[in-house]
Design a protein around this motif. Structure first.
Motif, PDB file in Angstrom:
ATOM      1  N   ARG A 107       2.357   9.186   3.013  1.00  0.00           N
ATOM      2  CA  ARG A 107       2.761  10.113   2.330  1.00  0.00           C
ATOM      3  C   ARG A 107       4.181  10.567   2.228  1.00  0.00           C
ATOM      4  NH1 ARG A 107       1.290  15.089   5.550  1.00  0.00           N
ATOM      5  NH2 ARG A 107       3.366  15.029   6.090  1.00  0.00           N
ATOM      6  N   ASN A 108       4.977  10.576   3.274  1.00  0.00           N
ATOM      7  CA  ASN A 108       6.297  10.785   3.392  1.00  0.00           C
ATOM      8  C   ASN A 108       7.134   9.694   2.057  1.00  0.00           C
ATOM      9  OD1 ASN A 108       5.970  12.902   4.956  1.00  0.00           O
ATOM     10  ND2 ASN A 108       6.669  11.786   6.653  1.00  0.00           N
ATOM     11  N   HIS A 129       0.908  -1.256  -0.120  1.00  0.00           N
ATOM     12  CA  HIS A 129      -0.091  -0.141   0.055  1.00  0.00           C
ATOM     13  C   HIS A 129       0.940   1.206  -0.074  1.00  0.00           C
ATOM     14  CE1 HIS A 129      -3.752  -2.318   0.498  1.00  0.00           C
ATOM     15  NE2 HIS A 129      -3.054  -2.889   1.277  1.00  0.00           N
ATOM     16  N   LEU A 130       2.075   1.063   0.347  1.00  0.00           N
ATOM     17  CA  LEU A 130       3.125   2.325   0.405  1.00  0.00           C
ATOM     18  C   LEU A 130       2.951   2.627  -1.348  1.00  0.00           C
ATOM     19  CD1 LEU A 130       5.947   1.105   2.432  1.00  0.00           C
ATOM     20  CD2 LEU A 130       4.145   2.815   2.844  1.00  0.00           C
ATOM     21  N   PHE A 131       2.864   1.811  -2.338  1.00  0.00           N
ATOM     22  CA  PHE A 131       3.049   2.068  -3.869  1.00  0.00           C
ATOM     23  C   PHE A 131       1.667   2.320  -4.551  1.00  0.00           C
ATOM     24  CE2 PHE A 131       6.664  -0.572  -2.158  1.00  0.00           C
ATOM     25  CZ  PHE A 131       7.701   0.134  -2.728  1.00  0.00           C
ATOM     26  N   GLN A 132       0.963   1.642  -3.958  1.00  0.00           N
ATOM     27  CA  GLN A 132      -0.597   1.606  -4.587  1.00  0.00           C
ATOM     28  C   GLN A 132      -1.576   1.961  -3.745  1.00  0.00           C
ATOM     29  OE1 GLN A 132      -0.869   1.145  -7.858  1.00  0.00           O
ATOM     30  NE2 GLN A 132      -3.107   1.455  -7.956  1.00  0.00           N
ATOM     31  N   ASP A 133      -2.508   2.820  -4.093  1.00  0.00           N
ATOM     32  CA  ASP A 133      -3.815   3.202  -3.127  1.00  0.00           C
ATOM     33  C   ASP A 133      -4.847   2.209  -3.084  1.00  0.00           C
ATOM     34  OD1 ASP A 133      -3.092   5.553  -1.833  1.00  0.00           O
ATOM     35  OD2 ASP A 133      -3.749   6.929  -3.411  1.00  0.00           O
ATOM     36  N   ASP A 134      -5.742   1.866  -4.182  1.00  0.00           N
ATOM     37  CA  ASP A 134      -6.670   1.224  -4.311  1.00  0.00           C
ATOM     38  C   ASP A 134      -6.361  -0.149  -5.041  1.00  0.00           C
ATOM     39  OD1 ASP A 134      -9.108   0.225  -4.167  1.00  0.00           O
ATOM     40  OD2 ASP A 134      -9.997   1.336  -5.781  1.00  0.00           O
ATOM     41  N   LEU A 135      -6.447  -1.317  -4.228  1.00  0.00           N
ATOM     42  CA  LEU A 135      -5.964  -2.498  -4.566  1.00  0.00           C
ATOM     43  C   LEU A 135      -7.275  -3.302  -4.557  1.00  0.00           C
ATOM     44  CD1 LEU A 135      -2.630  -3.203  -2.871  1.00  0.00           C
ATOM     45  CD2 LEU A 135      -2.949  -2.563  -5.220  1.00  0.00           C
ATOM     46  N   LEU A 158      19.461  14.416  -1.609  1.00  0.00           N
ATOM     47  CA  LEU A 158      18.947  14.081  -2.832  1.00  0.00           C
ATOM     48  C   LEU A 158      18.934  12.783  -2.825  1.00  0.00           C
ATOM     49  CD1 LEU A 158      18.235  15.036  -5.609  1.00  0.00           C
ATOM     50  CD2 LEU A 158      20.573  14.735  -6.457  1.00  0.00           C
ATOM     51  N   PRO A 159      17.803  12.169  -2.604  1.00  0.00           N
ATOM     52  CA  PRO A 159      17.562  10.683  -2.447  1.00  0.00           C
ATOM     53  C   PRO A 159      17.837  10.051  -4.016  1.00  0.00           C
ATOM     54  CG  PRO A 159      15.622  11.817  -2.607  1.00  0.00           C
ATOM     55  CD  PRO A 159      16.328  12.932  -2.473  1.00  0.00           C
ATOM     56  N   LYS A 160      18.642   8.976  -3.848  1.00  0.00           N
ATOM     57  CA  LYS A 160      19.178   7.961  -5.154  1.00  0.00           C
ATOM     58  C   LYS A 160      18.199   6.861  -5.027  1.00  0.00           C
ATOM     59  CE  LYS A 160      23.603   9.747  -5.473  1.00  0.00           C
ATOM     60  NZ  LYS A 160      23.807  10.433  -6.857  1.00  0.00           N
ATOM     61  N   TYR A 161      17.875   6.157  -3.803  1.00  0.00           N
ATOM     62  CA  TYR A 161      17.124   4.845  -3.822  1.00  0.00           C
ATOM     63  C   TYR A 161      16.660   4.620  -2.583  1.00  0.00           C
ATOM     64  CZ  TYR A 161      21.426   2.907  -2.236  1.00  0.00           C
ATOM     65  OH  TYR A 161      22.708   2.586  -1.719  1.00  0.00           O
ATOM     66  N   LEU A 162      15.574   3.732  -2.270  1.00  0.00           N
ATOM     67  CA  LEU A 162      15.141   3.349  -1.371  1.00  0.00           C
ATOM     68  C   LEU A 162      15.777   1.819  -1.124  1.00  0.00           C
ATOM     69  CD1 LEU A 162      11.552   4.460  -0.916  1.00  0.00           C
ATOM     70  CD2 LEU A 162      13.185   4.992   0.739  1.00  0.00           C
ATOM     71  N   GLU A 163      16.041   1.277   0.208  1.00  0.00           N
ATOM     72  CA  GLU A 163      16.281  -0.185   0.391  1.00  0.00           C
ATOM     73  C   GLU A 163      15.445  -0.584   1.613  1.00  0.00           C
ATOM     74  OE1 GLU A 163      20.595  -0.049   0.961  1.00  0.00           O
ATOM     75  OE2 GLU A 163      20.380   0.370   3.082  1.00  0.00           O
ATOM     76  N   LEU A 173       9.768   8.607  -2.950  1.00  0.00           N
ATOM     77  CA  LEU A 173       9.913   7.960  -4.247  1.00  0.00           C
ATOM     78  C   LEU A 173       9.635   8.978  -5.521  1.00  0.00           C
ATOM     79  CD1 LEU A 173       7.412   4.800  -3.865  1.00  0.00           C
ATOM     80  CD2 LEU A 173       9.716   4.740  -4.244  1.00  0.00           C
ATOM     81  N   ASP A 174       8.792  10.072  -5.292  1.00  0.00           N
ATOM     82  CA  ASP A 174       8.958  11.073  -6.189  1.00  0.00           C
ATOM     83  C   ASP A 174      10.030  11.695  -6.404  1.00  0.00           C
ATOM     84  OD1 ASP A 174       6.901  12.347  -8.326  1.00  0.00           O
ATOM     85  OD2 ASP A 174       7.394  14.118  -6.993  1.00  0.00           O
ATOM     86  N   ALA A 175      10.552  12.054  -5.297  1.00  0.00           N
ATOM     87  CA  ALA A 175      11.884  12.693  -5.392  1.00  0.00           C
ATOM     88  C   ALA A 175      13.180  11.867  -6.205  1.00  0.00           C
ATOM     89  CB  ALA A 175      12.555  13.174  -3.966  1.00  0.00           C
ATOM     90  N   ILE A 176      13.136  10.658  -5.865  1.00  0.00           N
ATOM     91  CA  ILE A 176      14.054   9.770  -6.435  1.00  0.00           C
ATOM     92  C   ILE A 176      13.720   9.623  -7.901  1.00  0.00           C
ATOM     93  CG2 ILE A 176      14.848   7.337  -6.886  1.00  0.00           C
ATOM     94  CD1 ILE A 176      14.242   7.019  -3.596  1.00  0.00           C
ATOM     95  N   LYS A 177      12.474   9.516  -8.427  1.00  0.00           N
ATOM     96  CA  LYS A 177      12.102   9.650  -9.886  1.00  0.00           C
ATOM     97  C   LYS A 177      12.314  10.897 -10.585  1.00  0.00           C
ATOM     98  CE  LYS A 177       8.216   8.889 -12.729  1.00  0.00           C
ATOM     99  NZ  LYS A 177       6.683   8.428 -12.988  1.00  0.00           N
TER     100      LYS A 177
END
Length: 183
Positions: free
Chosen positions: A135-136, A93-99, A167-172, A141-145
């Motif tokens: 939200r954060n 749900h971090l990636f997609q709202d309505d599943l 300047l975020p590069k990736y999430l792990e 994710l948007d800042a990385i993209k």
């Protein structure tokens, strides 16, 4: 394999060709352009001849299709079971709202979260259902993209407020800590 990258690309490309052929007869160069757009660069060497020589018997010699309706590619039962399983994970749900569209009431999940026991995981993992966290997470994710900096305020190990621009590069993800980290 539950989902196969190569075969999926081939199926989707041929489906696109058939959709266009339902609208008007296709010429060889039009078929090749569709293949180049949707498949791998070398796919034109196998897909186009198979259609033109009617090995797959989907396109007639005049460029029309034998189909009457647009092709669909329904999910298999195993694909539905796998999707239902991963939708049970709160991190999705971090990636997609309505599943809700992925919910298949007649299908059992392939596995559940209870099927896994992680013996060395800390119990203070992130709360993936918290609205502020979501939200954060999506902002990061948007800042990385889109490659823009963020100003982050957090607390250090002494409990003091610390602000920094990153300047975020990736999430792990750390399975042991059950937390995401930004780098």
């Amino acid at each position: 394999m539950i989902f196969h990258e190569v075969y999926s690309v081939y199926y989707q490309t041929v489906a696109k060709i058939l959709e266009v052929a339902l609208d008007h007869p296709l010429k060889k160069d039009e078929i090749c352009k569709i293949i180049e757009k949707y498949a791998f660069s070398e796919s034109v060497l196998s897909i186009e001849p198979a259609l033109r020589e009617q090995k797959w018997q989907l396109i007639r010699s005049d460029g029309t299709t034998v189909l009457k309706n647009h092709p669909s590619m329904p999910l298999t039962t195993i694909q539905k079971r796998w999707l239902k399983s991963i939708c049970q994970d709160p991190r999705i749900h971090l990636f997609q709202d309505d599943l809700k569209e992925i919910d298949f009431p007649e299908i059992e999940p392939l596995f559940t979260l209870d099927d896994f026991y992680i013996f060395d995981q800390y119990q203070d993992g992130d709360d993936y259902t918290d609205k502020v966290y979501i939200r954060n997470f999506r902002m990061i994710l948007d800042a990385i993209k889109n490659q823009y900096p963020l100003e982050i305020t957090t607390y250090n190990h002494k409990g003091q407020k610390v602000s920094m621009k990153i300047l975020p590069k990736y999430l792990e993800y750390s399975e042991k800590d059950d937390k995401f980290r930004v780098a």
